[in-house]
Structures are given as structure tokens and as C-alpha cells.
Enzyme design. Structure first.
Site, PDB file in Angstrom:
ATOM      1  N   CYS A 120       0.835  -1.202   0.000  1.00  0.00           N
ATOM      2  CA  CYS A 120       0.000   0.000   0.000  1.00  0.00           C
ATOM      3  C   CYS A 120       0.863   1.243   0.000  1.00  0.00           C
ATOM      4  O   CYS A 120       1.349   1.672   1.025  1.00  0.00           O
ATOM      5  CB  CYS A 120      -0.975   0.003   1.165  1.00  0.00           C
ATOM      6  SG  CYS A 120      -0.280   0.371   2.751  1.00  0.00           S
ATOM      7  N   PHE A 261     -10.671  -5.164 -15.290  1.00  0.00           N
ATOM      8  CA  PHE A 261     -10.935  -6.535 -15.722  1.00  0.00           C
ATOM      9  C   PHE A 261     -10.543  -6.747 -17.183  1.00  0.00           C
ATOM     10  O   PHE A 261     -11.282  -7.371 -17.960  1.00  0.00           O
ATOM     11  CB  PHE A 261     -12.406  -6.894 -15.509  1.00  0.00           C
ATOM     12  CG  PHE A 261     -12.808  -6.906 -14.064  1.00  0.00           C
ATOM     13  CD1 PHE A 261     -12.403  -7.932 -13.219  1.00  0.00           C
ATOM     14  CD2 PHE A 261     -13.579  -5.881 -13.530  1.00  0.00           C
ATOM     15  CE1 PHE A 261     -12.762  -7.944 -11.881  1.00  0.00           C
ATOM     16  CE2 PHE A 261     -13.941  -5.881 -12.194  1.00  0.00           C
ATOM     17  CZ  PHE A 261     -13.539  -6.917 -11.363  1.00  0.00           C
ATOM     18  N   VAL A 262      -9.372  -6.225 -17.540  1.00  0.00           N
ATOM     19  CA  VAL A 262      -8.882  -6.387 -18.917  1.00  0.00           C
ATOM     20  C   VAL A 262      -8.280  -7.788 -19.028  1.00  0.00           C
ATOM     21  O   VAL A 262      -7.094  -8.006 -18.772  1.00  0.00           O
ATOM     22  CB  VAL A 262      -7.831  -5.315 -19.265  1.00  0.00           C
ATOM     23  CG1 VAL A 262      -7.395  -5.461 -20.727  1.00  0.00           C
ATOM     24  CG2 VAL A 262      -8.382  -3.921 -19.023  1.00  0.00           C
ATOM     25  N   ARG A 263      -9.093  -8.737 -19.410  1.00  0.00           N
ATOM     26  CA  ARG A 263      -8.655 -10.133 -19.529  1.00  0.00           C
ATOM     27  C   ARG A 263      -9.731 -10.940 -20.248  1.00  0.00           C
ATOM     28  O   ARG A 263     -10.894 -10.541 -20.293  1.00  0.00           O
ATOM     29  CB  ARG A 263      -8.384 -10.739 -18.150  1.00  0.00           C
ATOM     30  CG  ARG A 263      -9.559 -10.731 -17.209  1.00  0.00           C
ATOM     31  CD  ARG A 263      -9.117 -11.039 -15.799  1.00  0.00           C
ATOM     32  NE  ARG A 263     -10.234 -11.246 -14.885  1.00  0.00           N
ATOM     33  CZ  ARG A 263     -10.247 -10.849 -13.629  1.00  0.00           C
ATOM     34  NH1 ARG A 263      -9.207 -10.208 -13.127  1.00  0.00           N
ATOM     35  NH2 ARG A 263     -11.278 -11.082 -12.844  1.00  0.00           N
ATOM     36  N   GLU A 264      -9.290 -12.045 -20.823  1.00  0.00           N
ATOM     37  CA  GLU A 264     -10.206 -12.969 -21.499  1.00  0.00           C
ATOM     38  C   GLU A 264     -11.065 -12.253 -22.541  1.00  0.00           C
ATOM     39  O   GLU A 264     -12.265 -12.486 -22.666  1.00  0.00           O
ATOM     40  CB  GLU A 264     -11.087 -13.681 -20.468  1.00  0.00           C
ATOM     41  CG  GLU A 264     -10.279 -14.488 -19.459  1.00  0.00           C
ATOM     42  CD  GLU A 264     -11.113 -15.015 -18.306  1.00  0.00           C
ATOM     43  OE1 GLU A 264     -12.306 -14.621 -18.210  1.00  0.00           O
ATOM     44  OE2 GLU A 264     -10.584 -15.796 -17.502  1.00  0.00           O
ATOM     45  N   ASN A 265     -10.409 -11.344 -23.293  1.00  0.00           N
ATOM     46  CA  ASN A 265     -11.051 -10.626 -24.400  1.00  0.00           C
ATOM     47  C   ASN A 265     -12.261  -9.797 -23.969  1.00  0.00           C
ATOM     48  O   ASN A 265     -13.259  -9.675 -24.696  1.00  0.00           O
ATOM     49  CB  ASN A 265     -11.461 -11.607 -25.508  1.00  0.00           C
ATOM     50  CG  ASN A 265     -10.256 -12.231 -26.171  1.00  0.00           C
ATOM     51  OD1 ASN A 265      -9.276 -11.549 -26.484  1.00  0.00           O
ATOM     52  ND2 ASN A 265     -10.295 -13.539 -26.385  1.00  0.00           N
ATOM     53  N   ARG A 266     -12.165  -9.201 -22.796  1.00  0.00           N
ATOM     54  CA  ARG A 266     -13.218  -8.304 -22.321  1.00  0.00           C
ATOM     55  C   ARG A 266     -12.594  -7.258 -21.400  1.00  0.00           C
ATOM     56  O   ARG A 266     -11.478  -7.414 -20.932  1.00  0.00           O
ATOM     57  CB  ARG A 266     -14.297  -9.074 -21.554  1.00  0.00           C
ATOM     58  CG  ARG A 266     -13.779  -9.769 -20.298  1.00  0.00           C
ATOM     59  CD  ARG A 266     -14.884 -10.545 -19.594  1.00  0.00           C
ATOM     60  NE  ARG A 266     -14.381 -11.288 -18.450  1.00  0.00           N
ATOM     61  CZ  ARG A 266     -14.251 -10.798 -17.221  1.00  0.00           C
ATOM     62  NH1 ARG A 266     -14.595  -9.531 -16.990  1.00  0.00           N
ATOM     63  NH2 ARG A 266     -13.784 -11.532 -16.226  1.00  0.00           N
TER      64      ARG A 266
END
Length: 277
Positions: A120, A261-266
Site C-alpha cells: 500500500c 478486468f482487462v482479460r479474457e477478451n473483455r
């Protein structure tokens, strides 16, 4: 500098008998950042922060920290950055940033950073107003990236994480252009440290403000990561994980595109800014 440490572990599962194996862990050690300052005939030294980090790119970490805390504004303010070697017990964990004699330091801004944990970076910040006072101007909105390029970034970042391959325990931050090319990648056990290393490298090379680039981080996005990107002029911040409510609030104020949540093409766009087409 050693960034991984060997250990012996015992793997335990329901399907097999316990077995001993060799494994590698990400190294975590303290780095003390000191400033050398004052006129030529009265040079002084003062410790300004201790951060828990993964050794490597320490100079960039220190410069990124000092820049995003608004202590330094240009590389010309620096005489040298080097590890102190007089104390053998600290083994390269003390870094001194020597400043030009005419550099004035706002010590009040550094008082809250006597110790910084790797998890942190912003603990102890007085208030959001302290950031808003420095970052007064919204970011320019002329940087755009195709959404298909955004989808390709996590795999590129993962391929560039060399130490993560051995440990599975490091965060990463990457600087990318509008074509999706990764120009810089930095790793650290702390999310804010990885970003400070990235910004510090860009600062030292004279690339700031980073108005023609985006940043991708491997974890979640809290307030301090948005603040650091705003200081560096980054118009688009993308993350593999989720943002916090305060991160979204600050990104909106900055005029920064914030993707999560930039992952798995979304991915999710948490801001109304249209830097993704």
C-alpha cells in the site's frame, strides 16, 4: 541484484503423499531513499522514505516516487543517484539522490512517508486534496486505442514478466503506445513500486508527460495508481483487476480513461472518456 530466493517447500494435496520440492520466491527487502541537498559548502543528507520492494531498478523506483510526490519535476534537478556503500549491513538497500544546490524541497509533503509497505503505497496520505492541489489540469483527450489492441495487452504483459515466471508473486506495470507495443515493463512485489519504476524510467529518459501512451497494470487499481498516472500525464490506465471507487472518482476528475478486468477478451470502462474506440 537478486530478485528471487530459493526455498524448499512441501507440497500437500489430497491426491498424493506430501513431497518436498525446490521453489523460488520473490525477494522483498527494504529500500531507504535519502536526499542529498543544500549549497556546495553545506551539503546535508536526510532520509525521506523506506519502501518494501523487490530489488532491481532501484534508481527508477526512487525517481518515480520523488516525481509522483511532486518533489522533483525534471531530471536536471539531479546530480546523481547511487547506492550507498558505507554501511555493509544494509547491502545495497540505501539509495541516495543527490540534488542540485538550488533545488528547494517541500519537506511537508514527505513527512507522511517515513515507511511504506509493499502492498500500500499511499498509506498516510493526508487527503485527496493534497493530490488535487498538484494535479490541477485535466488530461488531454486526443489519445485513442482500438479495443482490439486492448484485448491483446494482458498476454503481452504476461510474456514480458520474466521474474513472475519463476515466482508467480510479482506485480507488473507496462507502458504501451497506440499500436499496442510495450515500450517499458517493470516488476515489483508492490503494485505502486512497479508503477514508480515505470514512471521513474520514463522521467529519467525525458519522456514526460506521457500524453501519447497508456499504462497497463497486472492487478487491481487503487487511488494511488491513478494519482501517479495523472502526475505523469497518462491518459489511459488499464488493469487486469478491479478499480476502487476512489480510483474511478479520481480518474473522472483527471479526464483519464480507466479500464478494469482487462482479460479474457473483455474489459469494463469505468469512465466516460472516449480513449478507446
Amino acid at each position: 541484484m537478486l530478485t528471487v530466493a530459493p526455498v524448499t517447500i512441501r507440497k500437500i494435496s489430497q491426491a498424493h503423499e506430501p513431497q518436498d520440492h525446490s521453489d523460488l520466491l520473490a525477494v522483498e527487502e527494504p529500500l531507504e531513499i535519502r536526499l542529498g541537498f543544500g549549497p556546495p559548502d553545506d551539503r546535508q543528507q536526510r532520509s525521506v522514505a523506506v519502501t518494501m520492494r523487490t530489488p532491481g531498478h532501484d534508481e527508477e523506483l526512487a525517481l518515480g516516487f520523488l516525481f509522483t510526490e511532486n518533489i522533483l519535476s525534471t531530471p536536471s534537478q539531479i546530480i546523481s543517484v547511487r547506492h550507498c556503500v558505507t554501511n555493509s549491513e544494509k547491502k545495497g538497500n540505501v539509495l541516495r539522490v543527490e540534488l542540485q544546490p538550488d533545488v528547494e524541497i517541500d519537506w511537508h509533503r514527505l513527512e507522511r512517508h517515513s515507511y511504506t509497505a509493499s502492498s500500500c503505497g499511499i498509506c498516510g496520505k493526508a487527503s485527496i486534496e493534497a493530490v488535487q492541489t498538484v494535479c490541477k489540469k485535466p488530461l488531454p483527450g486526443d489519445f485513442a486505442v482500438d479495443s482490439e489492441i486492448i484485448h491483446t495487452l494482458p498476454e503481452k504483459l504476461r510474456a514480458a514478466q520474466r521474474t513472475f515466471d519463476y515466482t508467480g508473486g510479482l506485480h507488473a506495470a507496462a507502458l504501451f503506445d497506440e499500436t499496442g507495443q510495450l515500450l517499458l515493463v517493470r516488476e515489483d512485489i508492490g503494485r505502486h513500486n512497479a508503477l514508480d519504476k515505470l514512471i521513474g524510467a520514463a522521467f529519467w529518459q525525458g519522456w514526460l508527460p506521457l500524453s501519447r501512451f497508456g499504462v497497463l497494470v497486472s492487478g487491481r487499481v487503487a487511488f494511488e495508481l491513478v494519482q501517479k498516472c495523472w502526475m505523469a500525464g497518462v491518459p489511459l490506465l488499464a488493469a487486469v483487476g478491479a478499480p476502487s471507487s476512489l480510483a474511478v472518482e479520481l480518474a473522472n476528475e483527471a479526464g483519464m480513461t480507466l479500464l478494469g478486468f482487462v482479460r479474457e477478451n473483455r474489459f469494463n470502462n469505468y469512465t466516460p472518456v472516449r480513449n478507446v474506440v
